[in-house]
Design a protein around this motif. Structure first.
Motif, mmCIF file in Angstrom:
data_model
loop_
_atom_site.group_PDB
_atom_site.id
_atom_site.type_symbol
_atom_site.label_atom_id
_atom_site.label_comp_id
_atom_site.label_asym_id
_atom_site.label_seq_id
_atom_site.Cartn_x
_atom_site.Cartn_y
_atom_site.Cartn_z
ATOM 1 N N ALA A 8 30.552 -104.769 20.714
ATOM 2 C CA ALA A 8 29.736 -103.876 19.884
ATOM 3 C C ALA A 8 30.337 -103.710 18.488
ATOM 4 N N LEU A 9 29.431 -103.526 17.526
ATOM 5 C CA LEU A 9 29.807 -103.219 16.151
ATOM 6 C C LEU A 9 29.310 -101.829 15.782
ATOM 7 N N VAL A 10 30.003 -101.168 14.859
ATOM 8 C CA VAL A 10 29.547 -99.856 14.400
ATOM 9 C C VAL A 10 28.121 -99.954 13.854
ATOM 10 N N SER A 11 27.824 -101.075 13.207
ATOM 11 C CA SER A 11 26.498 -101.274 12.611
ATOM 12 C C SER A 11 25.400 -101.445 13.659
ATOM 13 N N ASP A 12 25.761 -101.589 14.933
ATOM 14 C CA ASP A 12 24.752 -101.654 16.005
ATOM 15 C C ASP A 12 24.210 -100.269 16.356
ATOM 16 N N SER A 13 24.826 -99.222 15.839
ATOM 17 C CA SER A 13 24.369 -97.861 16.125
ATOM 18 C C SER A 13 22.934 -97.692 15.626
ATOM 19 N N ALA A 14 22.034 -97.364 16.548
ATOM 20 C CA ALA A 14 20.599 -97.281 16.229
ATOM 21 C C ALA A 14 19.868 -96.810 17.469
ATOM 22 N N LEU A 15 18.549 -96.753 17.352
ATOM 23 C CA LEU A 15 17.678 -96.391 18.477
ATOM 24 C C LEU A 15 17.044 -97.668 19.012
ATOM 25 N N TYR A 16 17.133 -97.863 20.321
ATOM 26 C CA TYR A 16 16.654 -99.094 20.946
ATOM 27 C C TYR A 16 15.504 -98.790 21.891
ATOM 28 N N PHE A 17 14.462 -99.610 21.776
ATOM 29 C CA PHE A 17 13.282 -99.438 22.618
ATOM 30 C C PHE A 17 13.016 -100.701 23.416
ATOM 31 N N CYS A 18 12.727 -100.498 24.696
ATOM 32 C CA CYS A 18 12.255 -101.553 25.570
ATOM 33 C C CYS A 18 10.736 -101.425 25.671
ATOM 34 N N ALA A 19 10.032 -102.558 25.793
ATOM 35 C CA ALA A 19 8.571 -102.518 25.861
ATOM 36 C C ALA A 19 8.067 -103.616 26.785
ATOM 37 N N VAL A 20 6.882 -103.414 27.334
ATOM 38 C CA VAL A 20 6.310 -104.368 28.282
ATOM 39 C C VAL A 20 4.808 -104.501 28.076
ATOM 40 N N ARG A 21 4.299 -105.661 28.375
ATOM 41 C CA ARG A 21 2.854 -105.874 28.532
ATOM 42 C C ARG A 21 2.698 -107.036 29.488
ATOM 43 N N LEU B 215 10.213 -100.350 13.469
ATOM 44 C CA LEU B 215 10.864 -101.082 14.553
ATOM 45 C C LEU B 215 11.041 -102.540 14.172
ATOM 46 N N GLN B 216 12.198 -103.064 14.576
ATOM 47 C CA GLN B 216 12.534 -104.456 14.269
ATOM 48 C C GLN B 216 12.689 -105.211 15.581
ATOM 49 N N PHE B 217 12.025 -106.340 15.714
ATOM 50 C CA PHE B 217 12.056 -107.144 16.930
ATOM 51 C C PHE B 217 13.443 -107.740 17.147
ATOM 52 N N LEU B 218 13.961 -107.631 18.389
ATOM 53 C CA LEU B 218 15.262 -108.197 18.746
ATOM 54 C C LEU B 218 15.120 -109.453 19.596
ATOM 55 N N TYR C 130 5.647 -109.416 30.247
ATOM 56 C CA TYR C 130 6.214 -109.877 28.991
ATOM 57 C C TYR C 130 7.083 -108.715 28.494
ATOM 58 N N LEU C 131 8.353 -108.954 28.273
ATOM 59 C CA LEU C 131 9.301 -107.875 27.982
ATOM 60 C C LEU C 131 9.917 -108.051 26.608
ATOM 61 N N PHE C 132 10.158 -106.946 25.943
ATOM 62 C CA PHE C 132 10.635 -106.958 24.563
ATOM 63 C C PHE C 132 11.696 -105.882 24.359
ATOM 64 N N TRP C 133 12.582 -106.147 23.418
ATOM 65 C CA TRP C 133 13.488 -105.130 22.898
ATOM 66 C C TRP C 133 13.305 -105.049 21.388
ATOM 67 N N TYR C 134 13.235 -103.786 20.925
ATOM 68 C CA TYR C 134 13.157 -103.502 19.498
ATOM 69 C C TYR C 134 14.288 -102.552 19.125
ATOM 70 N N VAL C 135 14.699 -102.605 17.856
ATOM 71 C CA VAL C 135 15.703 -101.687 17.349
ATOM 72 C C VAL C 135 15.130 -100.936 16.143
ATOM 73 N N GLN C 136 15.516 -99.672 16.027
ATOM 74 C CA GLN C 136 15.057 -98.869 14.895
ATOM 75 C C GLN C 136 16.264 -98.220 14.216
#
Lengths: 114, 114
Positions: A81-94, A44-47, A32-38
């Motif tokens: 891409a938008l300037v507002s997309d600038s952030a930290l992105y995390f991938c996650a798995v379980r 963290l916010q779910f994408l 199960y794979l996820f992307w989050y943005v911070q």
């Protein structure tokens, strides 16, 4: 054991260009794979997520990701891409069984230049 | 919308102090998690709880304990704070019904131990 690799500490892209943030994973069983943005000083916010079904999943803010089982990858993409997309992105798995918590990658900082 | 709140955004404590970080969620979620976030290391799981009074150690439980006396509240305790526990602490929750699977995060507590 499950693990996630985000090979790039930082990705730089010009506004209006397509962007890709890479993620590869290792699990026993179906992932199960996820992307989050911070955003700065925020939680963290779910994408988006992949659980089953279509390999291309669409999420918030125009982002999408493609699940590739043979390459064990789940790269995050956006056509423009938008300037507002600038952030930290995390991938996650379980997996669906076993460990209930997510395992996160080390994060990729996306910088979109105007 | 799911709301996960954390008691403090910023906290400064002295070495040896006992520190309590509180997390509350309003969605009746069974699962709650504590992570710490450090640059270049991503998020690492400290503890999680899958029911009231139930807990399991994560990847880095040393120096921490947790308490879950009520379903909506999950507390992280630093028994004797040390400088290497200076970090960002993130709480998350997740339900078990349906196919949601994703975790919802609080805004984080940035803890500095001097």
């Amino acid at each position: 054991a499950q693990s996630v690799a985000q090979p790039e500490d930082q990705v730089n892209v010009a506004e209006g260009n397509p962007l890709t943030v890479k993620c590869t994973y290792s699990v026993s069983g179906n992932p199960y794979l996820f992307w989050y943005v911070q955003y700065p000083n925020r939680g963290l916010q779910f994408l988006l997520k992949y659980i089953t079904g279509d390999n291309l999943v669409k999420g918030s803010y125009g982002f999408e990701a493609e699940f590739n089982k043979s390459q064990t990858s789940f790269h995050l993409k956006k056509p423009s891409a938008l300037v507002s997309d600038s952030a930290l992105y995390f991938c996650a798995v379980r997996t669906g069984t076993g460990r209930r918590a997510l395992t996160f990658g080390s994060g990729t900082r996306l910088q979109v230049q105007p | 919308d799911v709301k996960v709140t954390q008691s403090s955004r910023y906290l400064v404590k002295r070495t040896g102090e006992k520190v309590f970080l509180e997390c509350v969620q309003d969605m009746d979620h069974e699962n709650m998690f504590w992570y710490r976030q450090d640059p270049g290391l991503g998020l690492r799981l400290i503890y999680f709880s899958y029911d009231v009074k139930m807990k399991e150690k994560g990847d880095i439980p040393e120096g921490y304990s947790v308490s879950r006396e009520k379903k909506e509240r999950f507390s992280l305790i630093l028994e004797s704070a040390s400088t290497n526990q200076t970090s960002m602490y993130l709480c998350a929750s997740r339900g078990t019904s349906g196919y949601s699977y994703e975790q919802y995060f609080g805004p984080g507590t940035r803890l500095t131990v001097t």
